[in-house]
Design a protein around this motif. Structure first.
Motif, short mmCIF file in Angstrom:
data_model
loop_
_atom_site.label_atom_id
_atom_site.label_comp_id
_atom_site.label_asym_id
_atom_site.label_seq_id
_atom_site.Cartn_x
_atom_site.Cartn_y
_atom_site.Cartn_z
N MET A 1 64.00 69.32 3.80
CA MET A 1 62.86 69.86 4.53
C MET A 1 63.14 71.33 4.81
SD MET A 1 61.26 68.71 8.25
CE MET A 1 61.19 67.01 7.81
N GLU A 2 62.16 72.15 4.56
CA GLU A 2 62.37 73.57 4.84
C GLU A 2 62.51 73.79 6.34
OE1 GLU A 2 58.45 76.02 4.95
OE2 GLU A 2 58.30 74.63 3.25
N LYS A 3 63.24 74.83 6.71
CA LYS A 3 63.60 75.04 8.11
C LYS A 3 62.40 75.23 9.02
CE LYS A 3 68.11 76.71 6.96
NZ LYS A 3 69.01 77.81 6.83
N ILE A 4 61.40 75.99 8.61
CA ILE A 4 60.24 76.23 9.47
C ILE A 4 59.45 74.95 9.68
CG2 ILE A 4 58.63 76.98 7.67
CD1 ILE A 4 59.00 78.58 11.15
N LYS A 5 59.35 74.12 8.64
CA LYS A 5 58.64 72.85 8.78
C LYS A 5 59.37 71.95 9.78
CE LYS A 5 56.64 69.06 6.18
NZ LYS A 5 56.49 68.45 4.85
#
Length: 129
Positions: A1-5
């Protein structure tokens, strides 16, 4: 999962937990942390270190919450018989009545958290009330 998500998901989770806590305070007059401390004690007489382990809170935070529930008359503090430096905590009748009220009336659980409750199993480190 991408960090901002991940941060966005955590934000939504935090908002759902805040909603749950607000409901708990409005209906039962007790915060989520206070309820977790009471639930972790259950029918036992236990040391603060056990409460720390069962709730997952840091010791300093647990100490503050213990003081809050003690000031509300929910727990009693007893000196250890073998080690007078050790404190043990147990629930008062007022706390047992509060937990019984929570069990009877329930807690409004936000939709986001409902899937977690469907698969929940009571373990040794979480006393069922």
């Amino acid at each position: 999962m991408e960090k901002i998500k991940c941060i966005c998901v955590m934000r939504e989770l935090f908002r759902a937990l805040s909603e749950l806590e607000n409901s708990l305070v409005d209906v039962h007059g007790i915060s989520l942390n206070e309820a977790m401390v009471l639930c972790s004690i259950g029918d036992e007489t236990i040391a603060a270190s056990v409460i720390v382990k069962r709730t997952g809170m840091k010791a300093s935070h647990t100490s503050k919450v213990i003081r809050l529930v003690e000031d509300k008359g929910f727990i009693r503090r007893e000196l250890g018989t073998e080690d007078k430096r050790q404190m043990y905590f147990s629930l008062t009748d007022k706390a047992k009545a509060c937990l019984a009220g929570i069990k009877e009336k329930g807690i409004e659980v936000p939709d986001l958290l409902l899937p977690l409750f469907g698969s929940y199993v009571v373990t040794d480190d979480c006393q069922a009330f």
